[in-house]
Design an enzyme around this catalytic site. Structure first.
Site, PDB file in Angstrom:
ATOM      1  N   LYS A 218       0.978  -1.060  -0.036  1.00  0.00           N
ATOM      2  CA  LYS A 218      -0.021   0.087   0.046  1.00  0.00           C
ATOM      3  C   LYS A 218       0.692   1.354  -0.057  1.00  0.00           C
ATOM      4  O   LYS A 218       2.137   1.270   0.258  1.00  0.00           O
ATOM      5  CB  LYS A 218      -0.949   0.144   1.399  1.00  0.00           C
ATOM      6  CG  LYS A 218      -2.109  -1.075   0.985  1.00  0.00           C
ATOM      7  CD  LYS A 218      -3.163  -1.073   1.864  1.00  0.00           C
ATOM      8  CE  LYS A 218      -4.403  -1.785   1.536  1.00  0.00           C
ATOM      9  NZ  LYS A 218      -5.553  -1.736   2.332  1.00  0.00           N
ATOM     10  N   ARG A 257      -3.623 -10.213   5.304  1.00  0.00           N
ATOM     11  CA  ARG A 257      -4.099 -10.071   3.673  1.00  0.00           C
ATOM     12  C   ARG A 257      -2.979  -9.740   2.760  1.00  0.00           C
ATOM     13  O   ARG A 257      -2.483  -8.461   2.983  1.00  0.00           O
ATOM     14  CB  ARG A 257      -5.191  -9.228   3.520  1.00  0.00           C
ATOM     15  CG  ARG A 257      -5.982  -9.406   1.999  1.00  0.00           C
ATOM     16  CD  ARG A 257      -7.252  -8.429   1.755  1.00  0.00           C
ATOM     17  NE  ARG A 257      -7.669  -8.529   0.530  1.00  0.00           N
ATOM     18  CZ  ARG A 257      -7.410  -7.848  -0.499  1.00  0.00           C
ATOM     19  NH1 ARG A 257      -6.466  -6.960  -0.494  1.00  0.00           N
ATOM     20  NH2 ARG A 257      -8.111  -8.131  -1.635  1.00  0.00           N
TER      21      ARG A 257
END
Length: 281
Positions: A218, A257
């Site tokens: 991210k 995740r």
């Protein structure tokens, strides 16, 4: 039932042409490539993935919405193929009631909703399906979530939102022990918000629900390291292990995740082995 006594790893399977990290990689001639999907999932399982998370809608900042028909076409045939070929746990990343229902019929084990079952009909559909649900916090929608997000107390506000959604779920008939929580790193948060939220993971773990942590590749990692999307492996794995440690020490359970299953599993093995050796001295 999935064993969450130790950190679990959820492998990301993006069935979208435009996801922020790996959009389009499973496509050939503008269609999802069955052989690529099978080989990708086989590798993730061999690398140690405990769950495969299928998504047919990109939720990156500024993502273009997809129709329910598009999402169904992307996700359900793939889920059916995977269920027929690999015995593992499958999660479907969706906010659409129609996709939830079809996914439950096709072999899904978990509904993973970035909108926390707030779309019309989603809450009751999830309750009717009888599957565990993961509720995520997101400020605004993907198209606008990074337009100047603001909080007075990001950790407190995220916990309050998730608690409210949990209460709505239990009122609709979803059992409390079937609910997972996701703080939503990068979904309507600045770097400072994300860091505060990360440092507050122990507070979230105190809610006594499994925590889903999605930090892989991210932008916050890119900002911290000044690294582009293809150079965030070390940062992603480091943050995953730190999150697992923080939640574990608070007495919680965690699902990570990730895009890079093998490297994350290796790092977790090192941490757990060292931690166990220290405890046995």
């Amino acid at each position: 039932m999935l064993n969450l006594s130790t950190p679990s790893v959820m492998g990301v399977l993006n069935l979208t042409p435009d996801s922020f990290s790996d959009g389009g990689q499973l496509y050939s001639d503008h269609c999802v490539d069955r052989d690529k999907v099978l080989s990708t999932v086989e590798k993730m399982l061999n690398d140690g993935a405990d769950i495969i998370d299928l998504g047919g809608e990109s939720t990156r900042p500024g993502a273009v919405p997809v129709t329910v028909e598009q999402e169904l076409e992307r996700v359900i045939p793939v889920l059916e193929i995977l269920s027929a070929n690999f015995e593992t746990f499958y999660s479907v990343d969706t906010s659409a009631p129609e996709v939830m229902r079809a996914a439950a019929n096709a072999g899904a084990h978990l509904i993973n909703d970035v909108r926390a079952l707030q779309r019309d009909g989603a809450l009751q559909t999830a309750a009717d399906c009888g599957l565990p649900v993961c509720l995520m916090h997101m400020q605004n929608q993907p198209q606008s979530m990074q337009n100047s997000p603001r909080y007075q107390d990001v950790v407190g506000e995220v916990i309050e939102f998730l608690e409210q959604r949990k209460q709505q779920c239990t009122a609709a008939g979803i059992q409390a022990d079937q609910i997972l929580l996701d703080p939503g790193f990068g979904f309507g948060k600045t770097l400072d918000h994300n860091l505060a939220l990360f440092n507050g993971l122990d507070r979230l773990a105190e809610q006594k629900h499994p925590i889903l942590v999605g930090l892989s590749r991210k932008s916050m990692i890119g900002q911290l390291l000044n690294a582009d999307i293809n150079d965030r492996l070390i940062g992603s794995v480091t943050m995953a292990v730190l999150a697992a440690q923080k939640i574990h020490r608070a007495g919680g359970s965690v699902i990570l995740r990730v895009h890079d299953v093998k490297q994350t599993k290796q790092a977790l093995t090192i941490w757990q082995t060292v931690d166990q050796a220290q405890g046995s001295r």
